[in-house]
Design a protein around this motif. Sequence first.
Motif, PDB file in Angstrom:
ATOM      1  N   VAL A  20       0.833  -1.200   0.000  1.00 26.10           N
ATOM      2  CA  VAL A  20       0.000   0.000   0.000  1.00 26.10           C
ATOM      3  C   VAL A  20       0.873   1.257   0.000  1.00 26.10           C
ATOM      4  O   VAL A  20       0.587   2.228  -0.713  1.00 26.10           O
ATOM      5  CB  VAL A  20      -0.950   0.007   1.221  1.00 26.10           C
ATOM      6  N   GLN A  21       1.930   1.228   0.773  1.00 26.28           N
ATOM      7  CA  GLN A  21       2.837   2.382   0.832  1.00 26.28           C
ATOM      8  C   GLN A  21       3.440   2.683  -0.534  1.00 26.28           C
ATOM      9  O   GLN A  21       3.480   3.842  -0.972  1.00 26.28           O
ATOM     10  CB  GLN A  21       3.955   2.118   1.849  1.00 26.28           C
ATOM     11  N   ILE A  22       3.896   1.650  -1.216  1.00 28.32           N
ATOM     12  CA  ILE A  22       4.479   1.840  -2.554  1.00 28.32           C
ATOM     13  C   ILE A  22       3.425   2.353  -3.533  1.00 28.32           C
ATOM     14  O   ILE A  22       3.689   3.249  -4.346  1.00 28.32           O
ATOM     15  CB  ILE A  22       5.080   0.513  -3.076  1.00 28.32           C
ATOM     16  N   MET A  23       2.222   1.807  -3.459  1.00 36.41           N
ATOM     17  CA  MET A  23       1.152   2.226  -4.357  1.00 36.41           C
ATOM     18  C   MET A  23       0.820   3.702  -4.154  1.00 36.41           C
ATOM     19  O   MET A  23       0.542   4.419  -5.115  1.00 36.41           O
ATOM     20  CB  MET A  23      -0.084   1.344  -4.134  1.00 36.41           C
ATOM     21  N   TYR A  59      -3.829  -7.623  -5.074  1.00 32.67           N
ATOM     22  CA  TYR A  59      -5.273  -7.672  -4.834  1.00 32.67           C
ATOM     23  C   TYR A  59      -5.586  -7.232  -3.407  1.00 32.67           C
ATOM     24  O   TYR A  59      -6.466  -6.387  -3.176  1.00 32.67           O
ATOM     25  CB  TYR A  59      -5.778  -9.089  -5.078  1.00 32.67           C
ATOM     26  N   PHE A  60      -4.879  -7.797  -2.447  1.00 37.51           N
ATOM     27  CA  PHE A  60      -5.108  -7.454  -1.041  1.00 37.51           C
ATOM     28  C   PHE A  60      -4.860  -5.963  -0.802  1.00 37.51           C
ATOM     29  O   PHE A  60      -5.648  -5.290  -0.122  1.00 37.51           O
ATOM     30  CB  PHE A  60      -4.187  -8.275  -0.145  1.00 37.51           C
ATOM     31  N   ALA A  61      -3.759  -5.451  -1.348  1.00 40.00           N
ATOM     32  CA  ALA A  61      -3.435  -4.040  -1.150  1.00 40.00           C
ATOM     33  C   ALA A  61      -4.449  -3.139  -1.841  1.00 40.00           C
ATOM     34  O   ALA A  61      -4.845  -2.096  -1.295  1.00 40.00           O
ATOM     35  CB  ALA A  61      -2.027  -3.758  -1.688  1.00 40.00           C
ATOM     36  N   SER A  62      -4.890  -3.535  -3.019  1.00 40.70           N
ATOM     37  CA  SER A  62      -5.866  -2.732  -3.766  1.00 40.70           C
ATOM     38  C   SER A  62      -7.198  -2.651  -3.035  1.00 40.70           C
ATOM     39  O   SER A  62      -7.894  -1.633  -3.094  1.00 40.70           O
ATOM     40  CB  SER A  62      -6.075  -3.317  -5.168  1.00 40.70           C
ATOM     41  N   MET A  63      -7.555  -3.705  -2.322  1.00 36.09           N
ATOM     42  CA  MET A  63      -8.797  -3.699  -1.556  1.00 36.09           C
ATOM     43  C   MET A  63      -8.793  -2.604  -0.492  1.00 36.09           C
ATOM     44  O   MET A  63      -9.858  -2.110  -0.109  1.00 36.09           O
ATOM     45  CB  MET A  63      -9.021  -5.058  -0.900  1.00 36.09           C
ATOM     46  N   ILE A 104      -6.089   0.351  -9.817  1.00 32.92           N
ATOM     47  CA  ILE A 104      -6.514  -0.317  -8.586  1.00 32.92           C
ATOM     48  C   ILE A 104      -7.713  -1.223  -8.845  1.00 32.92           C
ATOM     49  O   ILE A 104      -7.731  -2.400  -8.463  1.00 32.92           O
ATOM     50  CB  ILE A 104      -6.898   0.729  -7.516  1.00 32.92           C
ATOM     51  N   TYR A 105      -8.721  -0.694  -9.503  1.00 35.91           N
ATOM     52  CA  TYR A 105      -9.951  -1.452  -9.727  1.00 35.91           C
ATOM     53  C   TYR A 105      -9.751  -2.552 -10.761  1.00 35.91           C
ATOM     54  O   TYR A 105     -10.449  -3.568 -10.725  1.00 35.91           O
ATOM     55  CB  TYR A 105     -11.092  -0.510 -10.112  1.00 35.91           C
ATOM     56  N   MET A 120     -10.180 -15.581  -2.589  1.00 36.71           N
ATOM     57  CA  MET A 120      -9.306 -14.453  -2.267  1.00 36.71           C
ATOM     58  C   MET A 120     -10.049 -13.421  -1.425  1.00 36.71           C
ATOM     59  O   MET A 120      -9.519 -12.886  -0.452  1.00 36.71           O
ATOM     60  CB  MET A 120      -8.804 -13.805  -3.561  1.00 36.71           C
ATOM     61  N   LEU A 121     -11.294 -13.149  -1.799  1.00 38.92           N
ATOM     62  CA  LEU A 121     -12.084 -12.153  -1.084  1.00 38.92           C
ATOM     63  C   LEU A 121     -12.389 -12.612   0.341  1.00 38.92           C
ATOM     64  O   LEU A 121     -12.284 -11.823   1.294  1.00 38.92           O
ATOM     65  CB  LEU A 121     -13.386 -11.879  -1.837  1.00 38.92           C
ATOM     66  N   ALA A 122     -12.755 -13.871   0.495  1.00 41.90           N
ATOM     67  CA  ALA A 122     -13.030 -14.415   1.822  1.00 41.90           C
ATOM     68  C   ALA A 122     -11.774 -14.370   2.689  1.00 41.90           C
ATOM     69  O   ALA A 122     -11.832 -14.051   3.887  1.00 41.90           O
ATOM     70  CB  ALA A 122     -13.545 -15.848   1.710  1.00 41.90           C
TER      71      ALA A 122
END
Length: 217
Positions: A20-23, A59-63, A104-105, A120-122
């Motif tokens: 997330v920091q890099i993004m 995916y996790f970070a984008s969420m 991101i999306y 992945m979502l769960a």
Amino acid sequence: MNRKDIKIKRMLQYFVDATVQIMKEEGIENVSARKIADIAGYTSSTIYNYFGELSHLLYFASMRFVKDYLLELPSYLERGETYTEKYLLSWECFCKHSFANPQIYHAVYIADLGEKPEEMLAHYFSIYSSDLVGFSDEIRPLLFESDLTTRSKALLDMAKREREITDEAIEEVNEMAVLIWEGMMTALVNKRRNTDPQEAVEKTMRYIRNIVKILEK
């Protein structure tokens, strides 16, 4: 939760937070395993002990960035008097946020994850359960639906309570709406259109409103 599970959860969060920091600082396109590992304080190979592929970590970070959309969605839905109106408003909110952050999306809703998105979502919500706090009963079921087509169709299914609509018409309208969004999103991600986010929202919503008129016939 036992000590092993706590350690795994902590490690996952380390890597997600680093991503997330890099993004935020450099953009999702500049994320690499080496950069993530440097910030988290581990080797690059350690990442793959917890994430099967780098796309899973993205995916996790984008969420984490999608949460703003989920928080604003209820206020959009409140403006609709019918479920058909709510359906259009849900798309408007989604287009607003997704076109402002297309990379991101794309990572969350289009990119190939190499495994089932619902799993992945769960997994994500098992780690970030606090993200579920504060959502109404109308919104909460949508959070666990990873498939965009199924997710957006839920409001149209509810519209059958208000008027006579065939399942075939709902399927057709909803699939076309998703394809329109995916087309605009792909064009934005690949920089094939010199279109600002607001213009992309207006154009996409115009097309979606036109196809929803099929339900009125």
